[in-house]
Design an enzyme around this catalytic site. Structure first.
Site, PDB file in Angstrom:
ATOM      1  CE  LYS A   4      -3.389   1.968   3.314  1.00 22.69           C
ATOM      2  NZ  LYS A   4      -4.030   1.486   4.008  1.00 22.69           N
TER       3      LYS A   4
HETATM    4  O1  G3P Z   1      -8.384   3.801   6.451  1.00 23.03           O
HETATM    5  C1  G3P Z   1      -6.855   4.946   6.646  1.00 23.03           C
HETATM    6  C2  G3P Z   1      -7.108   5.630   8.319  1.00 23.03           C
HETATM    7  O2  G3P Z   1      -6.083   4.080   8.562  1.00 23.03           O
HETATM    8  C3  G3P Z   1      -7.429   6.577   8.099  1.00 23.03           C
HETATM    9  O3  G3P Z   1      -7.948   6.898   9.206  1.00 23.03           O
HETATM   10  O4  G3P Z   1      -9.058   8.264  10.848  1.00 23.03           O
HETATM   11  O5  G3P Z   1      -6.778   8.469  11.071  1.00 23.03           O
HETATM   12  O6  G3P Z   1      -8.166   9.139   8.485  1.00 23.03           O
HETATM   13  P1  G3P Z   1      -7.735   7.767  10.176  1.00 23.03           P
END
Ligand code: G3P
Length: 224
Positions: free
Chosen positions: A92
């Site tokens: 990724k």
């Molecule tokens: O799926 C990506 C995630 O891990 C990021 O999430 O909530 O940190 O924007 P967030």
């Protein structure tokens, strides 16, 4: 629509897998770091690989793992090392010029790839043109800056359909049930969900109430 779990916590992954709901796992350096708070800095990569290996052993689903490097050559090297853990591993990689170069090389080596940190339709378009297997558009972080993140998903699905792009959309940075429901309505291939939303996805007050009523009626009958 497939359900990916956005965590590297083994217990959480096992619990979701036991319910037959696990279609994939996504990680990133932030997610992995949460599991490595007591690890010495020289052991970080080794321990990361251990965690990823354990995740892969839980269920035969794609497991997205992010190299730390940002230069093509190092991204490729790290991705190859990660892919040696299991054929389930998908490298990724953040969408940058170096990342795109790495995706091309990794594709030629039959290593699966995802492009992440996608925040706009133009980036999603570029990613699909590169032939990457998955993209991870971040809806929650767009909401954070006052945009409607979910509208991006609507637009990506629409454009990908027009051109019949094979790249799969894993909606990321999912913060609430609305994000999940709207991803389904718009036809995203997958959502990656934090564990804390799983309960909320399953439960409904009327389900619990219904169970209580069934049990009450049954106990009336059996206690005559
Ligand atoms: O799926 C990506 C995630 O891990 C990021 O999430 O909530 O940190 O924007 P967030």
């Amino acid at each position: 629509m497939k359900l990916f779990l956005d965590t590297a916590n083994i217990e959480e992954i096992k619990k979701v897998n036991e319910m037959g709901l696990l279609n994939g796992v996504t990680t990133n350096p932030t997610i992995i770091a949460k599991q490595l708070t007591n690890t010495k800095s020289e052991d970080l990569f080794k321990e990361t690989k251990k965690i990823l290996k354990e995740i892969c052993s839980i269920s035969e689903v794609p497991v997205l793992a992010e190299p730390i490097s940002q230069e093509c050559e190092n991204i490729v090297e790290e991705s190859i090392e990660l892919s040696e853990i299991s054929s389930q591993i998908v490298a990724k990689i953040p969408l940058t010029q170096e990342g795109l170069k790495a995706v091309k090389i990794l594709k030629e080596r039959n290593i699966k790839t995802a492009l992440t940190l996608i925040f706009s339709l133009k980036q999603a378009l570029i990613a699909a043109i590169s032939g990457v297997e998955y993209i991870c558009p971040f809806v929650g972080r767009l909401d954070d800056i006052g945009e409607k993140g979910i509208e991006l998903i609507y637009n990506i699905v629409k454009v990908y359909k027009v051109y019949n792009f094979k790249t799969k959309i894993i909606v990321a940075s999912v913060r609430n049930i609305e994000h999940i429901i709207n991803s389904a309505i718009y036809g995203a291939d997958a959502v990656t969900v934090p564990y804390k939303l799983i309960d909320e996805l399953i439960n409904h007050p009327l389900t619990q109430k219904g169970i209580e009523k069934f049990l009450e009626d049954w106990s009336k009958l059996s206690n005559r």
